[in-house]
Scaffold this motif. Structure first.
Motif, PDB file in Angstrom:
ATOM      1  N   GLY A 165       0.805  -1.211   0.000  1.00 43.95           N
ATOM      2  CA  GLY A 165       0.000   0.000   0.000  1.00 43.95           C
ATOM      3  C   GLY A 165       0.836   1.257   0.000  1.00 43.95           C
ATOM      4  N   VAL A 166       0.177   2.363  -0.262  1.00 47.74           N
ATOM      5  CA  VAL A 166       0.822   3.677  -0.197  1.00 47.74           C
ATOM      6  C   VAL A 166       1.229   3.956   1.251  1.00 47.74           C
ATOM      7  CG1 VAL A 166      -0.483   4.527  -2.171  1.00 47.74           C
ATOM      8  CG2 VAL A 166      -1.399   4.848   0.147  1.00 47.74           C
ATOM      9  N   PRO A 167       2.089   4.966   1.478  1.00 46.21           N
ATOM     10  CA  PRO A 167       2.468   5.299   2.859  1.00 46.21           C
ATOM     11  C   PRO A 167       1.254   5.511   3.755  1.00 46.21           C
ATOM     12  CG  PRO A 167       3.863   6.482   1.313  1.00 46.21           C
ATOM     13  CD  PRO A 167       2.811   5.798   0.491  1.00 46.21           C
ATOM     14  N   ASN A 168       1.378   5.057   4.992  1.00 43.31           N
ATOM     15  CA  ASN A 168       0.338   5.147   6.029  1.00 43.31           C
ATOM     16  C   ASN A 168      -0.830   4.202   5.804  1.00 43.31           C
ATOM     17  OD1 ASN A 168       1.519   6.969   7.836  1.00 43.31           O
ATOM     18  ND2 ASN A 168       0.821   8.740   6.665  1.00 43.31           N
ATOM     19  N   SER A 169      -0.657   3.237   4.905  1.00 42.85           N
ATOM     20  CA  SER A 169      -1.701   2.222   4.735  1.00 42.85           C
ATOM     21  C   SER A 169      -1.860   1.374   5.985  1.00 42.85           C
ATOM     22  CB  SER A 169      -1.377   1.314   3.540  1.00 42.85           C
ATOM     23  OG  SER A 169      -1.582   1.994   2.323  1.00 42.85           O
ATOM     24  N   ASP A 170      -0.791   1.266   6.768  1.00 45.15           N
ATOM     25  CA  ASP A 170      -0.846   0.483   8.001  1.00 45.15           C
ATOM     26  C   ASP A 170      -1.097   1.366   9.215  1.00 45.15           C
ATOM     27  OD1 ASP A 170       1.541   1.817   7.914  1.00 45.15           O
ATOM     28  OD2 ASP A 170       2.792   0.088   8.456  1.00 45.15           O
ATOM     29  N   ALA A 171      -1.562   2.596   8.962  1.00 45.25           N
ATOM     30  CA  ALA A 171      -1.797   3.553  10.057  1.00 45.25           C
ATOM     31  C   ALA A 171      -3.173   4.190   9.872  1.00 45.25           C
ATOM     32  CB  ALA A 171      -0.683   4.603  10.074  1.00 45.25           C
ATOM     33  N   GLY A 172      -3.313   5.430  10.306  1.00 46.97           N
ATOM     34  CA  GLY A 172      -4.617   6.077  10.287  1.00 46.97           C
ATOM     35  C   GLY A 172      -5.238   6.161   8.908  1.00 46.97           C
ATOM     36  N   PHE A 173      -4.421   6.392   7.876  1.00 45.15           N
ATOM     37  CA  PHE A 173      -4.954   6.472   6.517  1.00 45.15           C
ATOM     38  C   PHE A 173      -5.636   5.170   6.126  1.00 45.15           C
ATOM     39  CE2 PHE A 173      -4.452   5.968   1.894  1.00 45.15           C
ATOM     40  CZ  PHE A 173      -5.019   7.153   1.436  1.00 45.15           C
ATOM     41  N   GLY A 174      -4.984   4.048   6.422  1.00 47.73           N
ATOM     42  CA  GLY A 174      -5.510   2.752   6.039  1.00 47.73           C
ATOM     43  C   GLY A 174      -6.760   2.329   6.784  1.00 47.73           C
ATOM     44  N   GLU A 175      -7.069   2.999   7.891  1.00 46.19           N
ATOM     45  CA  GLU A 175      -8.284   2.662   8.633  1.00 46.19           C
ATOM     46  C   GLU A 175      -9.553   2.987   7.854  1.00 46.19           C
ATOM     47  OE1 GLU A 175      -7.901   4.767  12.294  1.00 46.19           O
ATOM     48  OE2 GLU A 175      -6.219   3.533  13.012  1.00 46.19           O
ATOM     49  N   ASN A 176      -9.406   3.750   6.772  1.00 48.93           N
ATOM     50  CA  ASN A 176     -10.546   4.120   5.946  1.00 48.93           C
ATOM     51  C   ASN A 176     -10.735   3.203   4.738  1.00 48.93           C
ATOM     52  OD1 ASN A 176     -11.536   6.884   7.099  1.00 48.93           O
ATOM     53  ND2 ASN A 176      -9.302   7.044   7.038  1.00 48.93           N
ATOM     54  N   TYR A 177      -9.904   2.177   4.602  1.00 45.87           N
ATOM     55  CA  TYR A 177     -10.088   1.213   3.528  1.00 45.87           C
ATOM     56  C   TYR A 177     -11.301   0.340   3.815  1.00 45.87           C
ATOM     57  CZ  TYR A 177      -5.187   2.121   2.165  1.00 45.87           C
ATOM     58  OH  TYR A 177      -3.999   2.699   1.771  1.00 45.87           O
ATOM     59  N   ASN A 178     -11.930  -0.120   2.741  1.00 45.11           N
ATOM     60  CA  ASN A 178     -12.946  -1.148   2.878  1.00 45.11           C
ATOM     61  C   ASN A 178     -12.244  -2.458   3.232  1.00 45.11           C
ATOM     62  OD1 ASN A 178     -15.588  -2.053   2.825  1.00 45.11           O
ATOM     63  ND2 ASN A 178     -16.022  -1.077   0.853  1.00 45.11           N
ATOM     64  N   ASP A 179     -13.011  -3.483   3.517  1.00 43.79           N
ATOM     65  CA  ASP A 179     -12.420  -4.750   3.954  1.00 43.79           C
ATOM     66  C   ASP A 179     -11.557  -5.369   2.858  1.00 43.79           C
ATOM     67  OD1 ASP A 179     -13.711  -4.504   6.363  1.00 43.79           O
ATOM     68  OD2 ASP A 179     -15.403  -5.785   5.785  1.00 43.79           O
ATOM     69  N   ASP A 180     -10.384  -5.873   3.257  1.00 44.78           N
ATOM     70  CA  ASP A 180      -9.542  -6.719   2.411  1.00 44.78           C
ATOM     71  C   ASP A 180      -9.000  -6.033   1.162  1.00 44.78           C
ATOM     72  OD1 ASP A 180     -10.002  -8.851   4.184  1.00 44.78           O
ATOM     73  OD2 ASP A 180     -11.872  -9.355   3.157  1.00 44.78           O
ATOM     74  N   VAL A 181      -8.757  -4.721   1.226  1.00 46.64           N
ATOM     75  CA  VAL A 181      -8.097  -4.033   0.122  1.00 46.64           C
ATOM     76  C   VAL A 181      -7.038  -3.087   0.669  1.00 46.64           C
ATOM     77  CG1 VAL A 181     -10.083  -4.148  -1.437  1.00 46.64           C
ATOM     78  CG2 VAL A 181      -9.782  -2.134   0.038  1.00 46.64           C
ATOM     79  N   VAL A 182      -6.133  -2.675  -0.214  1.00 41.95           N
ATOM     80  CA  VAL A 182      -5.127  -1.672   0.118  1.00 41.95           C
ATOM     81  C   VAL A 182      -4.968  -0.781  -1.101  1.00 41.95           C
ATOM     82  CG1 VAL A 182      -3.176  -3.086  -0.678  1.00 41.95           C
ATOM     83  CG2 VAL A 182      -2.802  -1.350   1.070  1.00 41.95           C
TER      84      VAL A 182
END
Length: 363
Positions: A261-278
């Motif tokens: 994923g793009v930067p911060n995908s494993d942080a606050g930014f990534g919390e807005n992803y739908n299930d099972d995607v990056v």
């Protein structure tokens, strides 16, 4: 998620791959309707008496401010001197009143949580700046970025690094604007570091071999050159309507098991992803994305090879010449080959990527 520097090193390897393959389609879910694209390269000698220099346009994705956004940074370099800079950040915001990135109202938008939209902060400068005012800011988002960019332009990487050290050493009562005139961002040093990192480690496509920068301008825009499941960031260095260098990349929601994923995908930014995607950069995941293209559409050239071919075709050409190529592509018969018009390109949407370059110059 791999660290950005490893991703840059991986991408560097991709750039040395040749662009002579033939390829078919980038995989989005309706891949049967998709295919990739490319281009060639021309250049003109500068007028007698004008100084010609080798110039590079570099791109990198960073996280200069917190964990709820990531940034695209574009830097034009003349040797070790920064010639031009554009920064933008992307963040999820509540749906009300914001302008989402391209295809937010289509399949791409299904990759985020229900009540948020991925936005460009620059395209939503007024709304985002009003949020900043609520936190006591007196300078708009775009004005802050302009101050930071203007500070870096004309300086060497070492000089910008010295300013970062000076900012990091400021005492509580010291002013950021005393170091970077006009800037008030508490993370001003982070934005300058993004510029330095991009200058040192950013990826680049081939550009015109000789460039005169006297009238050159760097332009940036968001586009949707291929389908409705992704959006593209496009930057073009141009002299009037002549393309000197360009970069294109697309972002798509993909399987985190196979894509970084793009930067911060494993942080606050990534919390807005739908299930099972990056949210992934296709360029920085060239091997995985090109593998999908091969599996779904029997592609024989990689994603990066196709984008390189398209940029090669555009560099040295005028907008009018590129538009003529687009007309030629759109007029191809069923048995005619895209590569006969744009050497090395096989994307079915080759004309869409060329149009993204044209639209960015005209932006």
């Amino acid at each position: 998620m791999k660290k950005a520097i490893l991703m840059m090193l991986l991408f560097t390897a991709f750039l040395f791959v040749g662009c002579n393959g033939t390829e078919d389609t980038p995989p989005e879910e309706d891949a049967a309707e998709q295919t990739p694209e490319e281009e060639e390269e021309t250049s003109e000698s500068p007028d007698e008496g004008e100084e010609a220099i080798d110039v590079t346009l570099k791109t990198m994705y960073n996280a200069p401010h917190g964990d709820k956004a990531f940034a695209s940074t574009f830097v034009v370099m003349d040797g070790d001197t920064i010639v031009d800079v554009i920064l933008d950040e992307y963040q999820f915001m509540d749906n009300a009143d914001v302008t989402g990135v391209p295809n937010s109202d289509a399949s791409f938008g299904e990759g985020s949580a229900e009540d948020v939209t991925l936005i460009s902060k620059l395209e939503n400068d007024e709304i985002y700046s009003e949020m900043m005012e609520g936190a006591g800011s007196t300078v708009s988002y775009s004005d802050n970025l302009t101050a930071i960019q203007d500070f870096a332009i004309g300086q060497t990487v070492a000089e910008v690094e010295a300013a970062i050290s000076e900012l990091d050493d400021l005492e509580e009562d010291d002013e950021i604007a005393d170091v970077v005139s006009g800037a008030t961002f508490v993370d001003t040093s982070g934005y300058l570091q993004a510029i330095v990192d991009t200058a040192n480690e950013g990826f680049e496509f081939s550009s015109a071999p000789e460039v005169n920068l006297e009238n050159a301008e760097l332009s940036y825009s968001l586009q949707a050159p291929h389908g409705d499941q992704s959006f593209a960031v496009t930057a073009v260095l141009h002299d009037g309507d002549t393309v000197l260098a360009a970069t294109i990349d697309e972002f798509q929601y993909l399987d985190p098991a196979d894509f970084d994923g793009v930067p911060n995908s494993d942080a606050g930014f990534g919390e807005n992803y739908n299930d099972d995607v990056v949210l992934a950069s296709k360029i920085l995941n060239d091997e995985s994305y090109s593998g999908m293209m091969t599996d779904i559409a029997d592609a024989t050239s990689t994603y990066v090879e196709n984008i390189q071919a398209i940029i090669d075709h555009a560099v040295g050409s005028t907008v009018e010449e590129i538009e003529a190529t687009i007309d030629d592509l759109n007029g191809l018969g069923e048995d005619e080959e895209i590569a006969d018009v744009v050497s090395g390109a096989t994307f079915v949407d080759t004309s869409g990527y060329l149009q993204a370059i044209v639209d960015t110059v005209n932006h």
